[in-house]
Scaffold this motif. Structure first.
Motif, PDB file in Angstrom:
ATOM      1  N   PHE A 550       0.831  -1.207   0.000  1.00  0.00           N
ATOM      2  CA  PHE A 550       0.000   0.000   0.000  1.00  0.00           C
ATOM      3  C   PHE A 550       0.869   1.262   0.000  1.00  0.00           C
ATOM      4  N   ARG A 551       1.880   1.282   0.854  1.00  0.00           N
ATOM      5  CA  ARG A 551       2.733   2.463   0.948  1.00  0.00           C
ATOM      6  C   ARG A 551       3.467   2.717  -0.376  1.00  0.00           C
ATOM      7  N   GLU A 552       3.981   1.650  -0.978  1.00  0.00           N
ATOM      8  CA  GLU A 552       4.704   1.809  -2.242  1.00  0.00           C
ATOM      9  C   GLU A 552       3.771   2.307  -3.347  1.00  0.00           C
ATOM     10  N   MET A 553       2.590   1.723  -3.440  1.00  0.00           N
ATOM     11  CA  MET A 553       1.647   2.096  -4.492  1.00  0.00           C
ATOM     12  C   MET A 553       1.128   3.514  -4.297  1.00  0.00           C
ATOM     13  N   HIS A 554       0.851   3.854  -3.041  1.00  0.00           N
ATOM     14  CA  HIS A 554       0.306   5.180  -2.771  1.00  0.00           C
ATOM     15  C   HIS A 554       1.363   6.264  -3.039  1.00  0.00           C
ATOM     16  N   THR A 555       2.612   5.966  -2.699  1.00  0.00           N
ATOM     17  CA  THR A 555       3.690   6.918  -2.975  1.00  0.00           C
ATOM     18  C   THR A 555       3.830   7.147  -4.478  1.00  0.00           C
ATOM     19  N   ARG A 556       3.678   6.086  -5.227  1.00  0.00           N
ATOM     20  CA  ARG A 556       3.876   6.166  -6.673  1.00  0.00           C
ATOM     21  C   ARG A 556       2.670   6.741  -7.407  1.00  0.00           C
ATOM     22  N   LEU A 557       1.442   6.352  -6.990  1.00  0.00           N
ATOM     23  CA  LEU A 557       0.247   6.737  -7.733  1.00  0.00           C
ATOM     24  C   LEU A 557      -0.564   7.840  -7.063  1.00  0.00           C
ATOM     25  N   GLY A 558      -0.523   7.886  -5.736  1.00  0.00           N
ATOM     26  CA  GLY A 558      -1.268   8.912  -5.024  1.00  0.00           C
ATOM     27  C   GLY A 558      -2.759   8.868  -5.263  1.00  0.00           C
ATOM     28  N   ALA A 559      -3.327   7.683  -5.460  1.00  0.00           N
ATOM     29  CA  ALA A 559      -4.767   7.568  -5.712  1.00  0.00           C
ATOM     30  C   ALA A 559      -5.553   7.916  -4.454  1.00  0.00           C
ATOM     31  N   PRO A 560      -6.772   8.435  -4.598  1.00  0.00           N
ATOM     32  CA  PRO A 560      -7.565   8.792  -3.414  1.00  0.00           C
ATOM     33  C   PRO A 560      -8.073   7.583  -2.643  1.00  0.00           C
ATOM     34  N   SER A 561      -8.219   6.441  -3.312  1.00  0.00           N
ATOM     35  CA  SER A 561      -8.706   5.258  -2.591  1.00  0.00           C
ATOM     36  C   SER A 561      -8.236   4.000  -3.294  1.00  0.00           C
ATOM     37  N   TYR A 562      -8.337   2.895  -2.531  1.00  0.00           N
ATOM     38  CA  TYR A 562      -7.869   1.602  -3.023  1.00  0.00           C
ATOM     39  C   TYR A 562      -8.879   0.540  -2.599  1.00  0.00           C
ATOM     40  N   SER A 563      -8.791  -0.611  -3.265  1.00  0.00           N
ATOM     41  CA  SER A 563      -9.622  -1.744  -2.888  1.00  0.00           C
ATOM     42  C   SER A 563      -8.731  -2.860  -2.366  1.00  0.00           C
ATOM     43  N   VAL A 564      -9.081  -3.375  -1.176  1.00  0.00           N
ATOM     44  CA  VAL A 564      -8.398  -4.539  -0.615  1.00  0.00           C
ATOM     45  C   VAL A 564      -9.348  -5.722  -0.743  1.00  0.00           C
ATOM     46  N   GLU A 565      -8.871  -6.809  -1.351  1.00  0.00           N
ATOM     47  CA  GLU A 565      -9.741  -7.943  -1.646  1.00  0.00           C
ATOM     48  C   GLU A 565      -9.097  -9.243  -1.190  1.00  0.00           C
ATOM     49  N   ALA A 566      -9.962 -10.200  -0.849  1.00  0.00           N
ATOM     50  CA  ALA A 566      -9.475 -11.545  -0.552  1.00  0.00           C
ATOM     51  C   ALA A 566      -8.918 -12.140  -1.838  1.00  0.00           C
ATOM     52  N   MET A 567      -7.689 -12.612  -1.787  1.00  0.00           N
ATOM     53  CA  MET A 567      -7.021 -13.130  -2.984  1.00  0.00           C
ATOM     54  C   MET A 567      -7.540 -14.521  -3.313  1.00  0.00           C
ATOM     55  N   ALA A 568      -8.043 -14.698  -4.530  1.00  0.00           N
ATOM     56  CA  ALA A 568      -8.558 -15.999  -4.946  1.00  0.00           C
ATOM     57  C   ALA A 568      -7.410 -16.932  -5.303  1.00  0.00           C
ATOM     58  N   ASP A 569      -7.627 -18.218  -5.113  1.00  0.00           N
ATOM     59  CA  ASP A 569      -6.649 -19.241  -5.498  1.00  0.00           C
ATOM     60  C   ASP A 569      -6.768 -19.478  -7.000  1.00  0.00           C
ATOM     61  N   LEU A 570      -5.726 -19.109  -7.746  1.00  0.00           N
ATOM     62  CA  LEU A 570      -5.763 -19.216  -9.204  1.00  0.00           C
ATOM     63  C   LEU A 570      -5.209 -20.535  -9.720  1.00  0.00           C
ATOM     64  N   SER A 571      -4.773 -21.417  -8.828  1.00  0.00           N
ATOM     65  CA  SER A 571      -3.986 -22.579  -9.252  1.00  0.00           C
ATOM     66  C   SER A 571      -4.793 -23.604 -10.031  1.00  0.00           C
ATOM     67  N   ASP A 572      -6.086 -23.701  -9.770  1.00  0.00           N
ATOM     68  CA  ASP A 572      -6.861 -24.760 -10.413  1.00  0.00           C
ATOM     69  C   ASP A 572      -7.984 -24.215 -11.287  1.00  0.00           C
ATOM     70  N   GLY A 573      -7.879 -22.950 -11.699  1.00  0.00           N
ATOM     71  CA  GLY A 573      -8.950 -22.345 -12.478  1.00  0.00           C
ATOM     72  C   GLY A 573      -8.506 -21.885 -13.856  1.00  0.00           C
ATOM     73  N   ILE A 574      -9.479 -21.451 -14.642  1.00  0.00           N
ATOM     74  CA  ILE A 574      -9.267 -20.878 -15.966  1.00  0.00           C
ATOM     75  C   ILE A 574      -9.800 -19.450 -15.934  1.00  0.00           C
ATOM     76  N   GLU A 575      -9.027 -18.501 -16.468  1.00  0.00           N
ATOM     77  CA  GLU A 575      -9.457 -17.113 -16.498  1.00  0.00           C
ATOM     78  C   GLU A 575     -10.154 -16.803 -17.822  1.00  0.00           C
ATOM     79  N   LEU A 576     -11.389 -16.335 -17.728  1.00  0.00           N
ATOM     80  CA  LEU A 576     -12.156 -15.928 -18.902  1.00  0.00           C
ATOM     81  C   LEU A 576     -12.366 -14.424 -18.888  1.00  0.00           C
ATOM     82  N   ILE A 577     -12.746 -13.899 -20.035  1.00  0.00           N
ATOM     83  CA  ILE A 577     -13.191 -12.516 -20.143  1.00  0.00           C
ATOM     84  C   ILE A 577     -14.623 -12.528 -20.668  1.00  0.00           C
ATOM     85  N   VAL A 578     -15.483 -11.731 -20.054  1.00  0.00           N
ATOM     86  CA  VAL A 578     -16.870 -11.581 -20.504  1.00  0.00           C
ATOM     87  C   VAL A 578     -17.140 -10.081 -20.585  1.00  0.00           C
TER      88      VAL A 578
END
Length: 686
Positions: A550-578
């Motif tokens: 967070f500190r590194e990103m905020h220093t670099r981008l200075g965005a007004p807000s951020y989203s913190v999310e539970a990280m999904a396990d990508l090991s056994d899935g397929i990524e699609l776009i819709v």
């Protein structure tokens, strides 16, 4: 039911306003054609000078005729157009064919004048073709109001080009095709392509509808009308290679071109999309007899190995298959042919046709009867044996007689089955090939044309086919489409996301870590392409890593807000776009494909009109080049395709219900062995 266009195609009486003896004027050509059918209905010629035109007395005005006029053709200079229209309506005209140019095609002032005329026509309860059109013809009612004569037949041509009609007239002749109707669309100020398509679908004299359109005022309405036509619709259109004029702001927009949209709409509507007048003719010749193949399995028959191999390749290039024939069929062929004949598929007579032309007929009979064959492509020298025996015209002799007898037998076998048979011949205009054409068997000179013809008869195998789903009623519009706002709206519609919280500083960041555990994903908000901006950090194991990121990103981008999310396990899935992109002509267009950060690079996507049912979504996914990934590869488990198709249905239905959204995208949509998770989303208001 659609608009009543009966006065356009079968009027009680006709008047040609602007009829002329001057061959340089279009009113001369129209008048000359109109009077060909004078016995069918009264035809009046109007010239402001009176006198005679084409040897007939001409009235100086419509009013001077002294009786009501059902249809008026207006071919006068633009300065007198409005007065001519008003006079026609005053004389009871229910239909107008407006030849005169100088309206919307000239700019805004012309468009406004055109609109005013169309409003007066509609207010009078009449209909109008044009302006800026070349007329129309209906061979089934002897109505000839175009400058050229059209051979009668079963094809209705709705065209924005008059010269194309002339070319098709020439291309149709070898295939015994002709026209039921011809309509020059012009500017479509009143009667539109959609109106005409709907009317031709009800017209008993029309077996197929050919369309040449350079643009679609309402492409979705066209697709819906074509889907419900109940007869073949073949579209030749221009400009499909241009990318969308609007600057795309999402992967969906960047990946979508005009060609994709038109192709998807045609596939959904069951429209045969063609690229040239030649291909249009090929498809119409194939569909004219009403035959449809139950599948895409083709048997190739030849009397020379080279022709057979080329034809097999052409069939597969056209989306057909050339499967090996089953043992019972091969045995039947061996009994009918000599020892050196090949019977696997392609079937090669290996010279027997020259000795015994009847071998063609016996082989065609066996192939049409085979359960594993949906259609037959006969290719090569047939039609040339008679020429070899008796000169170019087939001047008699045993070989010529045998080939003619074989052609008659082939025609009989064809009549006895519903399966399509298409012929490619080096001698397509020979007497024996003319026998086949007369029997409803399409004959082509080019192998690729024969293959394309068979593909036109085949049951659609493309993954998006299945009709045009009506648009839902609009939902309450979204006022903002920030990342979290869009995400919450999609969650409310039923799309699952991982837990997420918006944070503005380190205190809120610490609170989030007490609410749910890592690993975490951190994303900057207020940035459309977060990854490209370096605004995404994944796999942050715990609070310390999250805080450092967070500190590194905020220093670099200075965005007004951020989203913190539970990280999904990508090991056994397929990524699609819709995604869904709102096209100005066809409305919401959905894209489904392999997603993630490489979506644009891989370009493994499919398109269809939105909303998309789960069933159609499944066909789209199974049609991807990488579809095998869905079933698990190299030890990876298969993923939950049912959940993926349900997610596609949810996303596309949401987008279709929100016309204020220009683009919406979920990328990636993580499909796991059990269920799905939407990991990122974005939307852009129109």
């Amino acid at each position: 039911m659609g608009r009543d266009l009966s006065a356009l195609f079968d009027p009680v009486s006709v008047a040609v306003v602007g009829a002329s003896d001057d061959p340089a004027k279009y009113g001369h050509a129209i008048a000359a054609q109109a009077i060909r059918a004078n016995g069918r209905r009264p035809v009046h010629l109007v010239n402001r000078r009176g006198g005679t035109v084409l040897g007939r007395t001409a009235a100086p005005s419509l009013t001077a005729i002294g009786e009501d006029i059902d249809l008026a053709v207006v071919s006068v200079p633009a300065a007198g157009f409005d007065d001519a229209i008003d006079e026609a309506l005053g004389c009871g005209a229910r239909a107008i064919v407006a030849i005169t140019a100088g309206f919307a095609e000239t700019g805004e002032a012309g468009r406004m004048r055109q609109q005013a005329v169309a409003e007066r026509v509609r207010a009078a309860g009449a209909v109008m073709i044009g302006p800026n059109c070349l007329g129309l013809a209906d061979n089934t009612t002897d109505l000839f109001l175009a400058s050229d004569t059209f051979t009668p037949g079963g094809v209705a041509l709705l065209s924005q080009s008059g010269n194309l009609a002339l070319e098709l007239q020439l291309r149709f002749r070898p295939h015994d095709l002709g026209f039921s109707r011809f309509v020059s669309l012009g500017n479509q100020a009143d009667v539109t392509l959609v109106d005409l398509l709907a009317d031709c679908s009800r017209h008993e004299g029309t077996r197929a509808i050919a369309v040449y359109a350079e643009d679609f005022a309402d492409g979705r309405a066209f697709a819906e009308a074509a889907a419900g036509a109940g007869k073949p619709v073949v579209l030749l259109t221009a400009g499909r290679g241009d990318a969308s004029a609007r600057s795309a702001q999402s992967h969906t927009g960047a990946l979508t071109t005009s060609a994709d949209v038109v192709t998807a709409a045609c596939r959904d509507a069951g429209v045969q999309l063609v690229a040239t007048p030649r291909e249009l003719t090929v498809v119409l010749a194939a569909l004219d007899g009403g035959r449809r193949a139950a599948g895409r399995r083709v048997a190739v028959l030849t009397d020379g190995g080279g022709h057979g191999v080329v034809a097999a390749d052409a069939a597969e290039a056209a989306g057909l298959t050339v499967p090996e024939l089953r043992p019972p069929t091969r045995q039947r062929l061996r009994e009918a042919l000599w020892e050196q004949s090949a019977v696997a598929n392609p079937v090669d007579l290996a010279g027997m046709g020259e000795q015994d032309p009847g071998s063609y007929a016996r082989t065609v009979s066996a192939l049409l009867a085979a359960e594993e064959v949906d259609a037959v492509l006969m290719t090569g020298y047939f039609g040339g044996y008679a020429a070899a025996d008796g000169g170019p015209g087939g001047g008699g002799g045993a070989l010529a007689d045998g080939e003619q007898a074989a052609a008659s037998l082939i025609a009989a076998h064809h009549r006895a089955t519903a399966k399509p048979l298409v012929v490619q011949s080096m001698y397509p205009r020979s007497p024996t090939c003319r026998t086949l054409t007369a029997a409803g068997i399409p004959v082509f000179e080019a192998t690729e044309d024969a293959a394309r013809a068979l593909a036109a008869t085949a049951t659609p195998a493309t993954p998006g086919a299945g009709g045009v789903t009506p648009l839902p009623r609009p939902a309450a519009p979204l006022r903002e489409t920030g990342y979290l706002r869009t995400r919450r709206a999609l969650e409310a519609a039923g799309l699952p996301f991982p837990a997420a919280r918006e944070v503005h500083g380190e205190a809120e960041l610490a609170a989030v870590t007490r609410e749910f555990t890592g690993p975490y994903a951190l994303k900057t908000l207020h940035s459309l392409h977060k990854s490209d901006a370096g605004g995404v950090a994944l796999g942050l194991a715990g609070p310390d890593e999250l805080l450092a990121a967070f500190r590194e990103m905020h220093t670099r981008l200075g965005a007004p807000s951020y989203s913190v999310e539970a990280m999904a396990d990508l090991s056994d899935g397929i990524e699609l776009i819709v995604g869904v992109n709102r096209d100005p002509r066809f409305g919401p267009v959905a894209m489904v494909g392999l997603g993630g950060v490489l979506a644009e690079a891989l370009h493994d996507v499919a398109f269809t009109l939105a909303p998309v049912s789960a069933d159609r979504a499944g066909r789209l996914l199974r049609g991807l080049r990488t579809a095998a990934l869905l079933d698990g590869v190299r030890g990876r488990p298969p993923v939950d395709v049912t959940a993926a198709t349900a997610a596609v249905e949810t996303i596309t239905a949401f987008a279709a219900a929100h016309p204020e959204i220009a683009e919406i995208e979920v990328n990636p949509l993580l499909v796991r062995p059990h269920g799905v998770l939407a990991l990122d989303s974005r939307a852009v208001l129109a």
